[in-house]
Scaffold this motif. Structure first.
Motif, PDB file in Angstrom:
ATOM      1  N   ILE A  78      -8.587  -1.276   4.911  1.00 31.89           N
ATOM      2  CA  ILE A  78      -7.698  -2.231   3.859  1.00 31.89           C
ATOM      3  C   ILE A  78      -7.208  -3.827   4.326  1.00 31.89           C
ATOM      4  O   ILE A  78      -8.235  -4.607   3.729  1.00 31.89           O
TER       5      ILE A  78
ATOM      6  N   HIS B 186      -2.174  -0.750  -3.173  1.00 30.86           N
ATOM      7  CA  HIS B 186      -3.664  -0.468  -2.383  1.00 30.86           C
ATOM      8  C   HIS B 186      -3.572   1.744  -1.808  1.00 30.86           C
ATOM      9  O   HIS B 186      -1.895   1.711  -2.292  1.00 30.86           O
TER      10      HIS B 186
ATOM     11  N   VAL C 229      -8.682  -2.885  -6.768  1.00 34.04           N
ATOM     12  CA  VAL C 229      -7.312  -2.426  -5.040  1.00 34.04           C
ATOM     13  C   VAL C 229      -7.983  -1.402  -4.372  1.00 34.04           C
ATOM     14  O   VAL C 229      -9.223  -0.631  -5.062  1.00 34.04           O
ATOM     15  N   ALA C 230      -7.480  -1.002  -2.982  1.00 30.66           N
ATOM     16  CA  ALA C 230      -8.652  -0.001  -2.534  1.00 30.66           C
ATOM     17  C   ALA C 230      -8.124   1.684  -3.076  1.00 30.66           C
ATOM     18  O   ALA C 230      -6.920   1.691  -3.155  1.00 30.66           O
TER      19      ALA C 230
ATOM     20  N   ARG D 203     -12.484  -1.311   0.328  1.00 32.88           N
ATOM     21  CA  ARG D 203     -11.769  -0.837  -1.131  1.00 32.88           C
ATOM     22  C   ARG D 203     -12.253   0.358  -1.721  1.00 32.88           C
ATOM     23  O   ARG D 203     -11.258   0.857  -1.603  1.00 32.88           O
TER      24      ARG D 203
ATOM     25  N   ALA E 200       1.139  -1.165  -0.237  1.00 33.32           N
ATOM     26  CA  ALA E 200       0.056   0.105  -0.063  1.00 33.32           C
ATOM     27  C   ALA E 200       0.760   1.326  -0.174  1.00 33.32           C
ATOM     28  O   ALA E 200       1.639   1.438   0.768  1.00 33.32           O
TER      29      ALA E 200
ATOM     30  N   ALA F  90      -8.732   1.997  -9.323  1.00 32.83           N
ATOM     31  CA  ALA F  90      -8.689   0.913  -8.202  1.00 32.83           C
ATOM     32  C   ALA F  90      -9.750   0.144  -8.505  1.00 32.83           C
ATOM     33  O   ALA F  90      -9.846  -1.191  -8.300  1.00 32.83           O
TER      34      ALA F  90
END
Ligand code: NAP
Ligand code: HSE
Length: 381
Positions: free
Chosen positions: A298, A81, A106-107, A303, A57, A101
């Motif tokens: 996360i 993320h 992904v977040a 998300r 992340a 995203a």
């Protein structure tokens, strides 16, 4: 999950430190400017982060739209993320980042971009799933709250309280965004997007506190009012409204108890009714705690903050109106409908009849264009 941090200033240092003790999270590389690499964990190019498979992340806490947007896009496209405290980035490029995203699974989370440590957007995003959000807003800028509070309670001057807010790490790198109301406007834009699915582009109105004086504050105080910078937003029949302006509140109103760098965020759910959240709206540790909250989220599978149907759109403030306190040159007193007026030398301090928010903002802008010093604040009795 290893977390890379972009930016090592007020918030960045806090995030890096908090990562030491956060369950399930690990300190990763920190992006600094070339020439500022004084520790092995610091890197000076985004590629070193994007191409590092151990980084899960990226937390962006640099500020500004570019290169933050390019770095965010690269991180998301690399399957990392992405969380940010940067409201300028999310207000300008949120939909683009949200789309990448979602495509990559992904977040993209940005709790810290509105309310500092106050979990406002997080709760709005949860609430909209089960209830209609009718209105939202409140005191969303810590710098101006700190300034207005210190001017009123400590009788300090504008320049001194602004310098204090900068020293304490509350203000933006360029504090113009704070004092002009732009920072609070960006935050109400994000709240509108999270609550209603519309990221406002046009029709927004914002007035800050740049023209307030110690004499204005003494005047409000002597009449039993406290001034706060308040962001207002909500649903209309076929869209949303959103604006920012100083508001005079009768002593005893809940907002008058919001002191120093605190924020008071509120929303009203159709079924839940009014909900109020209060806490530190700016500063290293409160803001870093919000970034860490997103990162921990996360790990629990969170998300997105924006709804799936997010679009850009206009807001319509035409149904909003109030009475205003206006301080302007006495010669211009006829420009607005006065319910009451007091002369103070060359100045007039008036309370207007209820008028549309847009009429007040546009009249002040027009008078200022011709060089007239004007301060105004909505009056809430
Ligand atoms: P800050 O103290 O100015 O820190 C930003 C850091 O990022 C500085 O060290 C800056 O370096 C660095 N930086 C900027 N551009 C960079 C680049 N291209 N490459 C590498 N490093 C770069 O700002 P902050 O107060 O931490 O705020 C950071 C973000 O959080 C902003 O978006 C702000 O709006 C948001 N935020 C702040 C607070 C708060 O209370 N401070 C609260 C909520 C949200 P230089 O100093 O060399 O420019
Ligand atoms: N400058 C911002 C404020 C930081 O004072 O509210 C928190 O977003």
């Amino acid at each position: 999950m290893k977390v890379a941090v972009l930016g090592f200033g007020t918030v960045g240092f806090g995030v890096y430190e908090m990562l030491k003790n956060a369950a399930g999270l690990e300190q990763g590389p920190v992006l600094v400017r070339p020439g500022k690499k004084d520790q092995p964990y610091k890197v000076t190019s985004i590629e070193e982060i994007v191409n590092d498979p151990s980084v899960g992340a990226v937390a962006e806490v640099m500020g500004g739209v570019e290169p933050a947007f390019s770095y965010a896009s690269a991180a998301l496209k690399a399957g990392k993320h992405f969380v940010t405290s940067n409201k300028a980035l999310v207000a300008a490029k949120g939909p683009e980042l949200d789309a990448i995203a979602r495509e990559k699974g992904v977040a993209f989370l940005f709790s810290a971009a509105c309310g500092g440590g106050v979990p406002f957007l997080h709760n709005l995003a949860l609430a909209r799933e089960s209830d209609a959000i009718l209105s939202f807003g409140g005191i969303l800028n810590g710098t101006t709250n700190y300034m207005l509070d210190a001017m009123q309670r400590l009788h300090l001057d504008y320049a001194d309280v602004l310098a204090d807010a900068q020293r304490l790490g509350y203000a933006e790198a360029d504090p113009t965004a704070d004092v002009s109301g732009l920072d609070a406007l960006r935050k109400i834009m994000l709240a509108c997007a999270v609550a209603c699915g519309t990221l406002p582009t046009d029709g927004l109105l914002n007035e800050g506190i740049e023209s307030v004086t110690a004499a204005d504050v003494a005047h409000f105080q002597s009449r039993g009012y406290t001034c706060r910078l308040i962001a207002s937003g909500g649903r209309t029949e076929d869209g949303a409204y959103a604006y920012v302006e100083p508001v005079l509140l009768r002593d005893g109103a809940a907002e008058c108890a919001v002191l120093q760098n605190f924020n008071m965020a509120r929303y009203e759910g159709g079924c839940a009714g009014p909900i109020v959240l209060m806490g530190q709206g700016a500063g290293r540790w409160p803001t870093a705690s919000a970034v860490l909250r997103d990162l921990s989220g996360i790990l629990r599978g969170e998300r997105e903050m924006f709804p799936a149907n997010l679009r850009r759109g206009e807001v319509d403030n035409s149904a909003c109106s109030h009475s205003y306190y206006v301080r302007l040159p006495a010669a211009l007193a006829g420009e607005l409908p006065a319910a009451s007026a007091e002369l103070d030398g060359e100045l007039c301090r008036m309370i207007t009849e209820p008028i549309p928010v847009s009429q007040m903002h546009f009249t002040a802008a027009r008078l200022r264009e011709s060089g007239a010093p004007v301060f105004f604040a909505a009056v809430r009795e």
